[in-house]
Design a protein around this motif. Structure first.
Motif, short mmCIF file in Angstrom:
data_model
loop_
_atom_site.label_atom_id
_atom_site.label_comp_id
_atom_site.label_asym_id
_atom_site.label_seq_id
_atom_site.Cartn_x
_atom_site.Cartn_y
_atom_site.Cartn_z
N THR A 248 0.82 -1.35 -0.04
CA THR A 248 -0.02 0.09 -0.01
C THR A 248 0.88 1.26 -0.19
OG1 THR A 248 -1.74 -1.13 1.09
CG2 THR A 248 -1.59 1.20 1.13
N THR A 249 1.83 1.47 0.74
CA THR A 249 2.91 2.45 0.92
C THR A 249 3.51 2.62 -0.39
OG1 THR A 249 3.32 1.98 3.22
CG2 THR A 249 4.93 3.25 1.80
N GLN B 40 7.64 8.50 0.16
CA GLN B 40 8.57 7.39 0.20
C GLN B 40 9.60 7.72 1.17
OE1 GLN B 40 8.10 4.80 -1.50
NE2 GLN B 40 9.82 3.72 -1.72
N LEU B 41 10.21 8.72 1.17
CA LEU B 41 11.32 9.23 2.24
C LEU B 41 10.69 8.75 3.81
CD1 LEU B 41 14.15 10.40 2.26
CD2 LEU B 41 13.07 12.66 2.75
N HIS C 158 3.90 5.57 -5.47
CA HIS C 158 4.07 5.37 -6.94
C HIS C 158 3.17 6.08 -7.77
CE1 HIS C 158 5.97 3.41 -10.45
NE2 HIS C 158 4.90 3.10 -10.64
N GLN C 159 1.88 6.35 -7.27
CA GLN C 159 0.78 7.13 -8.28
C GLN C 159 0.60 8.45 -7.89
OE1 GLN C 159 0.20 5.43 -10.60
NE2 GLN C 159 0.75 3.49 -9.84
N TRP D 146 10.46 -5.00 1.47
CA TRP D 146 9.72 -6.02 0.91
C TRP D 146 9.28 -6.18 -0.58
CZ3 TRP D 146 7.39 -9.90 3.59
CH2 TRP D 146 7.61 -9.99 4.98
N ALA D 147 9.70 -4.81 -1.11
CA ALA D 147 9.60 -4.79 -2.61
C ALA D 147 10.37 -5.57 -3.57
CB ALA D 147 9.92 -3.33 -3.09
N GLY D 148 11.60 -6.13 -2.89
CA GLY D 148 12.57 -7.00 -3.60
C GLY D 148 12.45 -8.52 -3.45
N ARG D 149 11.28 -8.71 -2.48
CA ARG D 149 11.25 -10.21 -2.06
C ARG D 149 10.15 -10.99 -2.92
NH1 ARG D 149 10.58 -11.46 4.03
NH2 ARG D 149 12.01 -10.05 3.97
N THR D 150 10.66 -11.99 -3.59
CA THR D 150 9.78 -12.80 -4.53
C THR D 150 8.99 -13.81 -3.47
OG1 THR D 150 11.56 -14.63 -4.94
CG2 THR D 150 11.49 -12.76 -6.33
N LEU D 151 7.96 -14.50 -4.24
CA LEU D 151 7.13 -15.48 -3.58
C LEU D 151 8.30 -16.56 -3.26
CD1 LEU D 151 4.72 -16.81 -2.72
CD2 LEU D 151 4.05 -17.45 -5.23
#
Length: 506
Positions: free
Chosen positions: A140-141, A157-158, A146-147, A167-172
């Protein structure tokens, strides 16, 4: 004449057009196909009616809060006549060799069933759900940052993005690696087909979002998915807007650096339509193809890093008789040939699909009057269809290949549902070429751009494009699936008409 032009009548384009019409704006909605609705359209073969892209939906329940948000928005946007029926609970059934598990809602019921089935994995199950909750907050953050306009997004973002970035770079696959039990791991990761990216590349944030969307139940539109267009288009027309079918947008007109309209080919005639804003619901690649190559060079460079996602084969099956008595229900089935649930179909002509999604739409819709139907989907690597997608192989070879693969899929369906096999009366396959033809999917992809970690934060996929007056809507902006595309359309409309932001919180 027009205040906004919307290109594409998928659920994102429909939502954007209807939302702006609710604010009294005159909107022109352009659709290249002969039917409005994009992946929410339906089609008829003999006595059977088939849905193309809606299998179940979250957020359409009667509850207050997020569990009913999309239903309330649809009531406001449309004519109020669209209703949603609950699917079975468990609503998803994972089937592995010698193993079956039903995924129920709410989350407490799902967790309880997991603990009962895997009593020695309590710690792993607790870690999984805690990670899902954290990933959704991080998502959500990231979405908000981004939008927003770039300078506001940078500040957001800061202030709040440090944990989200982790979390953004973590894959399933990264998250599933923390689960030792192979069948538990398979159950937790099985539903990656809901967004079309295998665990090795799929953002864990996306998996947590999508699977969590059904915490309030799974629903299906009463009367079928075509009801979306049927209930939203009257809102457009009531405000003086228009939906034109067979309208193929050739070019987005840019003057003095700003999008001011489109050139559209209809019935052999090229017409220019002008508006204050243009909202594109046809995907990033198709949008860029409608712009002069000299426009927005840096944006094009960013877009080149994003590739189409996996393709799929669909088998539409017409049946006769009481399929419920023969074992079918309104639940979906995720069927895998092993505990390794992360493989896409590599060679459709030479091997069975490693995973199938099976749905029975006729049992989900209480208003269904015709003979029963089933739908089988298998996600595949694009290379298997490349010769025909590239136009390098004879059409006769394609027809033979399509029939061969359809027969293979039908055989798999009948083996997994032997009591339904004698009831099959009709079947027809759809391939990536079908997808490309009817909805202009680049590369025939199932969900547009590949849902990867790189896509999640791509600067190329903002609502506000680098071309003033031009906005993106739909699933390339928000994510794959009906709910995300719907919200992408609403957010594009709210960017044009800011008073809509308040309504979206309903």
């Amino acid at each position: 004449m027009w205040q906004t032009i919307v290109i594409g009548s998928g659920i994102g384009g429909l939502a954007a057009a209807a939302a702006l019409a609710r604010r009294g704006k005159r909107v022109l909605l352009l659709e290249q196909h002969s039917v409005a609705g994009g992946q929410t359209q339906t089609f008829r073969r003999q006595d059977w009616v088939f849905a193309t892209g809606v299998h179940y939906l979250g957020g359409f329940g009667p509850q207050p809060g997020p569990e009913g948000q999309f239903r309330r928005l649809m009531d406001w946007l449309g004519d109020g006549s669209l209703r949603f029926a609950p699917c079975a609970n468990p609503y998803d059934i994972v089937r592995l060799p010698g193993f079956e598990f039903g995924i129920a809602h709410p989350e407490a019921a799902y967790r309880a069933a997991l603990l009962q089935r895997f009593p020695g994995e309590a710690a792993a199950i607790a870690r999984w759900f805690d990670a899902c909750h954290q990933a959704r907050k991080a998502g959500t953050t990231l979405m908000v940052a981004h939008q927003l306009p770039a300078w506001i997004g940078w500040g957001w973002q800061l202030l709040r993005g440090r944990q989200a970035d982790a979390w953004a770079g973590r894959t399933l696959a990264d998250q599933l690696a923390q689960v030792a039990h192979p069948q538990l791991r398979a159950v937790l990761g099985a539903r990656w087909g809901d967004y079309g990216a295998p665990p090795a590349i799929a953002p864990f944030i996306e998996h947590a979002w999508v699977t969590g969307a059904y915490d309030g139940g799974a629903y299906y539109p009463v009367g079928g998915p075509a009801r979306f267009a049927e209930t939203l288009l009257p809102t457009l027309r009531a405000a003086g807007g228009e939906c034109r079918l067979g309208a193929d947008v050739q070019r987005i007109v840019v003057e003095d650096g700003r999008a001011v309209g489109v050139e559209v080919l209809q019935a052999g005639t090229m017409v220019t339509e002008r508006a204050d804003h243009v909202i594109s619901d046809i995907g990033l690649a198709n949008t860029l193809a409608c712009l002069d190559p000299s426009v927005a060079g840096p944006w094009r460079e960013q877009a080149r890093t994003l590739a189409p996602g996996l393709v799929y084969m669909a088998l539409y099956i017409g049946l006769e008789g009481d399929i419920a008595a023969a074992g079918a229900s309104s639940a979906n089935h995720w069927i895998y040939d092993s505990d390794d649930i992360g493989r896409a179909w590599q060679q459709p002509a030479d091997e069975d699909a490693p995973g199938l999604f099976v749905s029975f739409p006729s049992l989900k819709d209480p208003s269904w009057h015709g003979p029963p139907t089933a739908e089988v989907l298998a996600l595949a690597e694009p290379g298997a269809f490349a010769p025909w997608l590239d136009g390098a192989t004879d059409a006769g070879d394609y027809a033979a290949f399509k029939d061969w693969v359809a027969a293979r899929l039908l055989g798999q369906f009948q083996r997994h549902f032997p009591r339904l096999a004698p009831l099959v009366r009709f079947h027809e396959a759809a391939t990536p070429l079908t997808q490309r033809h009817f909805v202009r999917a680049v590369g025939g992809s199932m969900y547009g751009l590949e849902m990867s970690v790189d896509r999640l934060g791509s600067e190329a996929l903002r609502l506000r494009t680098p071309v003033p007056g031009l906005l993106l809507a739909g699933q390339d902006v928000m994510g794959p699936g009906v709910q995300a595309a719907f919200m992408g359309g609403l957010m594009a409309a709210a960017t044009v008409e800011p008073a809509l932001w308040r309504q979206m919180g309903a």
